[in-house]
Design a protein around this motif. Sequence first.
Motif, PDB file in Angstrom:
ATOM      1  N   ARG B 168      21.115 -39.647 -26.798  1.00  9.40           N
ATOM      2  CA  ARG B 168      22.461 -39.221 -27.170  1.00  9.40           C
ATOM      3  C   ARG B 168      23.318 -38.895 -25.946  1.00  9.40           C
ATOM      4  O   ARG B 168      24.488 -39.259 -25.880  1.00  9.40           O
ATOM      5  N   ASP B 169      22.739 -38.207 -24.996  1.00  2.00           N
ATOM      6  CA  ASP B 169      23.471 -37.854 -23.782  1.00  2.00           C
ATOM      7  C   ASP B 169      23.916 -39.100 -23.026  1.00  2.00           C
ATOM      8  O   ASP B 169      25.047 -39.183 -22.532  1.00  2.00           O
ATOM      9  N   MET B 170      22.999 -40.036 -22.911  1.00  2.00           N
ATOM     10  CA  MET B 170      23.299 -41.261 -22.174  1.00  2.00           C
ATOM     11  C   MET B 170      24.414 -42.043 -22.865  1.00  2.00           C
ATOM     12  O   MET B 170      25.307 -42.592 -22.214  1.00  2.00           O
ATOM     13  N   ALA B 171      24.357 -42.080 -24.187  1.00  2.00           N
ATOM     14  CA  ALA B 171      25.415 -42.769 -24.934  1.00  2.00           C
ATOM     15  C   ALA B 171      26.761 -42.078 -24.708  1.00  2.00           C
ATOM     16  O   ALA B 171      27.778 -42.728 -24.469  1.00  2.00           O
ATOM     17  N   HIS B 172      26.765 -40.750 -24.751  1.00  2.00           N
ATOM     18  CA  HIS B 172      28.021 -40.019 -24.546  1.00  2.00           C
ATOM     19  C   HIS B 172      28.624 -40.317 -23.180  1.00  2.00           C
ATOM     20  O   HIS B 172      29.840 -40.507 -23.059  1.00  2.00           O
ATOM     21  N   LEU B 173      27.795 -40.359 -22.169  1.00  2.00           N
ATOM     22  CA  LEU B 173      28.314 -40.626 -20.821  1.00  2.00           C
ATOM     23  C   LEU B 173      28.848 -42.057 -20.735  1.00  2.00           C
ATOM     24  O   LEU B 173      29.928 -42.309 -20.170  1.00  2.00           O
ATOM     25  N   GLY B 174      28.116 -42.991 -21.321  1.00  2.00           N
ATOM     26  CA  GLY B 174      28.576 -44.381 -21.312  1.00  2.00           C
ATOM     27  C   GLY B 174      29.900 -44.548 -22.043  1.00  2.00           C
ATOM     28  O   GLY B 174      30.816 -45.231 -21.566  1.00  2.00           O
ATOM     29  N   ILE B 175      30.009 -43.902 -23.171  1.00  2.00           N
ATOM     30  CA  ILE B 175      31.247 -43.994 -23.963  1.00  2.00           C
ATOM     31  C   ILE B 175      32.427 -43.417 -23.191  1.00  2.00           C
ATOM     32  O   ILE B 175      33.506 -44.011 -23.132  1.00  2.00           O
ATOM     33  N   ALA B 176      32.217 -42.246 -22.596  1.00  2.00           N
ATOM     34  CA  ALA B 176      33.310 -41.595 -21.865  1.00  2.00           C
ATOM     35  C   ALA B 176      33.820 -42.497 -20.737  1.00  2.00           C
ATOM     36  O   ALA B 176      35.035 -42.623 -20.530  1.00  2.00           O
ATOM     37  N   CYS B 177      32.894 -43.138 -20.028  1.00  2.00           N
ATOM     38  CA  CYS B 177      33.310 -44.003 -18.914  1.00  2.00           C
ATOM     39  C   CYS B 177      34.033 -45.252 -19.424  1.00  2.00           C
ATOM     40  O   CYS B 177      35.049 -45.659 -18.865  1.00  2.00           O
ATOM     41  N   CYS B 178      33.532 -45.874 -20.476  1.00  2.00           N
ATOM     42  CA  CYS B 178      34.197 -47.066 -21.020  1.00  2.00           C
ATOM     43  C   CYS B 178      35.621 -46.731 -21.455  1.00  2.00           C
ATOM     44  O   CYS B 178      36.574 -47.427 -21.106  1.00  2.00           O
ATOM     45  N   ARG B 179      35.771 -45.657 -22.227  1.00  2.00           N
ATOM     46  CA  ARG B 179      37.114 -45.307 -22.717  1.00  2.00           C
ATOM     47  C   ARG B 179      38.060 -45.006 -21.561  1.00  2.00           C
ATOM     48  O   ARG B 179      39.251 -45.303 -21.643  1.00  2.00           O
ATOM     49  N   ALA B 180      37.523 -44.419 -20.502  1.00  2.00           N
ATOM     50  CA  ALA B 180      38.360 -44.119 -19.344  1.00  2.00           C
ATOM     51  C   ALA B 180      38.910 -45.402 -18.724  1.00  2.00           C
ATOM     52  O   ALA B 180      39.917 -45.379 -18.021  1.00  2.00           O
ATOM     53  N   LEU B 181      38.260 -46.528 -18.994  1.00  2.00           N
ATOM     54  CA  LEU B 181      38.724 -47.828 -18.520  1.00  2.00           C
ATOM     55  C   LEU B 181      39.489 -48.582 -19.607  1.00  2.00           C
ATOM     56  O   LEU B 181      39.710 -49.790 -19.498  1.00  2.00           O
ATOM     57  N   SER B 182      39.858 -47.889 -20.679  1.00  2.00           N
ATOM     58  CA  SER B 182      40.566 -48.503 -21.814  1.00  2.00           C
ATOM     59  C   SER B 182      39.726 -49.536 -22.555  1.00  2.00           C
ATOM     60  O   SER B 182      40.250 -50.477 -23.156  1.00  2.00           O
ATOM     61  N   ILE B 183      38.426 -49.358 -22.514  1.00  2.00           N
ATOM     62  CA  ILE B 183      37.520 -50.181 -23.321  1.00  2.00           C
ATOM     63  C   ILE B 183      37.067 -49.348 -24.516  1.00  2.00           C
ATOM     64  O   ILE B 183      36.447 -48.299 -24.331  1.00  2.00           O
ATOM     65  N   PRO B 184      37.379 -49.780 -25.760  1.00  2.00           N
ATOM     66  CA  PRO B 184      36.921 -49.024 -26.926  1.00  2.00           C
ATOM     67  C   PRO B 184      35.395 -48.907 -26.932  1.00  2.00           C
ATOM     68  O   PRO B 184      34.701 -49.888 -26.649  1.00  2.00           O
ATOM     69  N   ALA B 185      34.901 -47.719 -27.200  1.00  3.70           N
ATOM     70  CA  ALA B 185      33.445 -47.517 -27.219  1.00  3.70           C
ATOM     71  C   ALA B 185      33.109 -46.546 -28.334  1.00  3.70           C
ATOM     72  O   ALA B 185      33.822 -45.567 -28.562  1.00  3.70           O
ATOM     73  N   ARG B 186      32.022 -46.839 -29.034  1.00  6.76           N
ATOM     74  CA  ARG B 186      31.652 -45.995 -30.170  1.00  6.76           C
ATOM     75  C   ARG B 186      30.150 -45.724 -30.180  1.00  6.76           C
ATOM     76  O   ARG B 186      29.352 -46.491 -29.650  1.00  6.76           O
ATOM     77  N   MET B 187      29.812 -44.618 -30.807  1.00  4.61           N
ATOM     78  CA  MET B 187      28.435 -44.155 -30.919  1.00  4.61           C
ATOM     79  C   MET B 187      27.776 -44.807 -32.124  1.00  4.61           C
ATOM     80  O   MET B 187      28.400 -44.957 -33.170  1.00  4.61           O
ATOM     81  N   VAL B 188      26.504 -45.139 -31.974  1.00  6.48           N
ATOM     82  CA  VAL B 188      25.734 -45.642 -33.109  1.00  6.48           C
ATOM     83  C   VAL B 188      24.487 -44.783 -33.237  1.00  6.48           C
ATOM     84  O   VAL B 188      23.822 -44.497 -32.233  1.00  6.48           O
ATOM     85  N   VAL B 189      24.171 -44.361 -34.438  1.00  5.19           N
ATOM     86  CA  VAL B 189      22.903 -43.692 -34.695  1.00  5.19           C
ATOM     87  C   VAL B 189      22.080 -44.587 -35.599  1.00  5.19           C
ATOM     88  O   VAL B 189      22.621 -45.191 -36.526  1.00  5.19           O
ATOM     89  N   GLY B 190      20.807 -44.700 -35.301  1.00  2.00           N
ATOM     90  CA  GLY B 190      19.991 -45.578 -36.122  1.00  2.00           C
ATOM     91  C   GLY B 190      18.543 -45.590 -35.694  1.00  2.00           C
ATOM     92  O   GLY B 190      18.033 -44.602 -35.149  1.00  2.00           O
ATOM     93  N   TYR B 191      17.900 -46.709 -35.960  1.00  2.00           N
ATOM     94  CA  TYR B 191      16.491 -46.892 -35.633  1.00  2.00           C
ATOM     95  C   TYR B 191      16.358 -48.030 -34.629  1.00  2.00           C
ATOM     96  O   TYR B 191      17.105 -49.004 -34.692  1.00  2.00           O
TER      97      TYR B 191
END
Lengths: 265, 265, 265, 265
Positions: B168-191
Amino acid sequence: MWLHASCKLDFEIPVATPFILMLRPRSGSQQWVAREQYMLNPSTEAVEFTDLFGNLCQRLVAPAGFFSIQTAFDIEVADSSDVAPGAPFVPVEQLPDPTLPFLLPSRYCESDRFSQMAASLVEGINPGYNQCAKIVEYIQNSLAYTPGEGQEIISATEVNQKSQAVCRDMAHLGIACCRALSIPARMVVGYLEPLRPMDLHAWFEAYVGGRWYTFDPTQQTLAGGRVAIAYGRDAADVAVYTQFGDPVEILNMEVHVEQISAPTD
Amino acid sequence: MWLHASCKLDFEIPVATPFILMLRPRSGSQQWVAREQYMLNPSTEAVEFTDLFGNLCQRLVAPAGFFSIQTAFDIEVADSSDVAPGAPFVPVEQLPDPTLPFLLPSRYCESDRFSQMAASLVEGINPGYNQCAKIVEYIQNSLAYTPGEGQEIISATEVNQKSQAVCRDMAHLGIACCRALSIPARMVVGYLEPLRPMDLHAWFEAYVGGRWYTFDPTQQTLAGGRVAIAYGRDAADVAVYTQFGDPVEILNMEVHVEQISAPTD
Amino acid sequence: MWLHASCKLDFEIPVATPFILMLRPRSGSQQWVAREQYMLNPSTEAVEFTDLFGNLCQRLVAPAGFFSIQTAFDIEVADSSDVAPGAPFVPVEQLPDPTLPFLLPSRYCESDRFSQMAASLVEGINPGYNQCAKIVEYIQNSLAYTPGEGQEIISATEVNQKSQAVCRDMAHLGIACCRALSIPARMVVGYLEPLRPMDLHAWFEAYVGGRWYTFDPTQQTLAGGRVAIAYGRDAADVAVYTQFGDPVEILNMEVHVEQISAPTD
Amino acid sequence: MWLHASCKLDFEIPVATPFILMLRPRSGSQQWVAREQYMLNPSTEAVEFTDLFGNLCQRLVAPAGFFSIQTAFDIEVADSSDVAPGAPFVPVEQLPDPTLPFLLPSRYCESDRFSQMAASLVEGINPGYNQCAKIVEYIQNSLAYTPGEGQEIISATEVNQKSQAVCRDMAHLGIACCRALSIPARMVVGYLEPLRPMDLHAWFEAYVGGRWYTFDPTQQTLAGGRVAIAYGRDAADVAVYTQFGDPVEILNMEVHVEQISAPTD
């Protein structure tokens, strides 16, 4: 009560044919799906989307040859449908926004042509639930329920000139009359537990007294369990399958519903 | 490939407690649910609704005492996730409307604080997929993946000051960086099928080259099958269960995923 | 081009009557509202909502007595509508989800009854735009356009038995034929700049070649500026006003459209 | 009361820059837009869409050079905001689905970190409206309202460590505390009639007693007229403009609100 229901559709497909299916009941305020099965044979890529009315629909291209769709589920539903004699008419300006599409005329419910008839039918009756009940009574008195007879879908004005009808026809006529009285009414397709012969079933709901109530002109009482698969303005919105291109013949359709004591493990 | 996955949650509930669950995978363009089971023990009235992001959520009040939620399903998913080195950045004005919420900062992804860092990370890299890949590489180099360690949910700025992280932490960091570059990024929870130890998993998707692509900093390659249960802006949107009122302790959580040859009959 | 358009509706209301209005054009990809006015006289509480098709609708209860609704706006629209001879048919399985409701039969477009006629009309024509153009040509050849004559709304099967038609009738017939060929088609109500006599107007759009294209059987060419007020399946969905209860007579309706050089300050 | 409000934003744009604007108030249950103006100078192609929360948003690419956005409208709003001391807490299981997103933590309202503080703040207070009022009182006592001072947007945990705050900060802190008590709370951006100095304004709404109520820690009483432009989870959702790419400086922003006797003709 817990029900186990299943539906199997077999087709012989001449050429690859696009389908939209509406066979997956939603868990909601009225029903809870505990177990579900949804199989395509041969296995075929399918995509699910939600339509305008919240139904879960599946899109796929059926390959040429034998093609079978099989759904089954264990579902908890109410033991019987609520009735509410005396529930009042909701003035149009107080209706929730989502009920408004169900006031408009639609393909098989030409409510714009039923103003006079509906008004005269319910003369002297208190606006609301009792008007709907009176409409159901009229349908039961003027049409013989003949399940299984009636392939082409006909509209309420056409139904009204006949002496016998299938469940879908009766629902269309009921909906048209309710809407003509400014009562939102919608079509439901689903399963009814004690229905004989077993088949998919159709009925309608009307919005009175601040909620949707079930009406089913095919039944003298509302006893028994109902599973809703799809809601819409009429049969055009809630076909369990819609196919495009040259017509495909259905080889076989098996519907089964039974009461169970609990979902199987 | 076909997967069988299951999740069992056991609680000891001190007083009746409202829950929102997000445990039902949707059939969609990426996955097809052939069989599903969703059991509440003791049997409890639940209502399903669709949230802002299209996830199927279940509301219920868990009764006091032992309470167990069990879901299981057979599901067909892709054998591995698509990769697309070189897929171009989509200029903001060409993004589809539904991707826009995933450009905004959110609870655990403060993208408004990552402009400088993200820009310097991807310096010289072609805008789009390759930037996302570079961000994943940075995350992998700067954080040790320590599954199972990390109860409190922390945000991307907090993650960035640590040396180890959960999925989860790694996803949050990745998302924050992508959005900062104007790339839409979203979290997925699953298996994720080959995940060891078995657990629910989190990763992210970024919108480049005209579609969503999967990125998972916890994995060196994207091999294996993924089941998406919920999409959202970050962990706040996609908790598999949210409970209200006094905190309830979870007694036991069992997650199981395995590859099967075909859905069982 | 910039247009100034206005619509004034005067009623004599016998008893307080609920209305739903659809008179506010949306800014969107095809048009930009720079100035707008929306006045109710006497001033009346109104509530706005968005319907199933994205139209902005206003709900109110018109008080007894004289009641007037006046809207006006300065709006930028395309100088003419795009045409695309040869644009291909989009196979149903590739259609975007939001176009699917426009494949179904509806109140005034009984596409289920037009399969044979539509197929024979377009025999030998390449699937897609050219089929739609052929349908428009057929409508123009078989029906005289008689603006202003035709109060009761009739359906495509009824239109097809007549020799003259209003804009709405022609649109219904065009839509029914397109849908019968699995081409999504929708009704548009709005303004057309050079229309004489001035009135509200109706036309239709068909989805071919990956986008919606305008078709207007009342016009030999698509020159001129169009303002869309509402989209729907047919006239039932896009009435500029729907009133409930006993019918209310409209005293006067004034529509005005003119080209302007720029929005007024 | 009738208000005339306007907002003018002037930019010097170095390179063509994508913007998302949220400047168009919706007519709804609380306000009615009688006249509206929305001008872009130079005239620029813009596309409108509806976001997740029902706000009307405009997308455009601002061309390089001087760029100005000007909106103005005559709008009818309530003379003052309703208050309801004693209105009860709505148990989570009875909340309408659309209120649920406003229970979750968000970018600037980390409600997950406020459980203890909120609980201790409202100790002994009846759950519901009175808790919200107590939270507002706390904010007013612990933070000096310093309009115009505070460029970077900070989150509720950051606000809580300061001694002065802008309207947005106060709203964020109020929202975080309400959500920590399982009371849905949302951010509103708009205009307030008697605000001095004139500026855009922010406040919050909380869902208690079955509806949304207005809370504004910047005001000792809720007198005066409010125009809502946008609703969202916090400032991230309701920025009146969001620009992408390299930061663009705003040259000038003029906001004007005044009471008028009636909309101008």
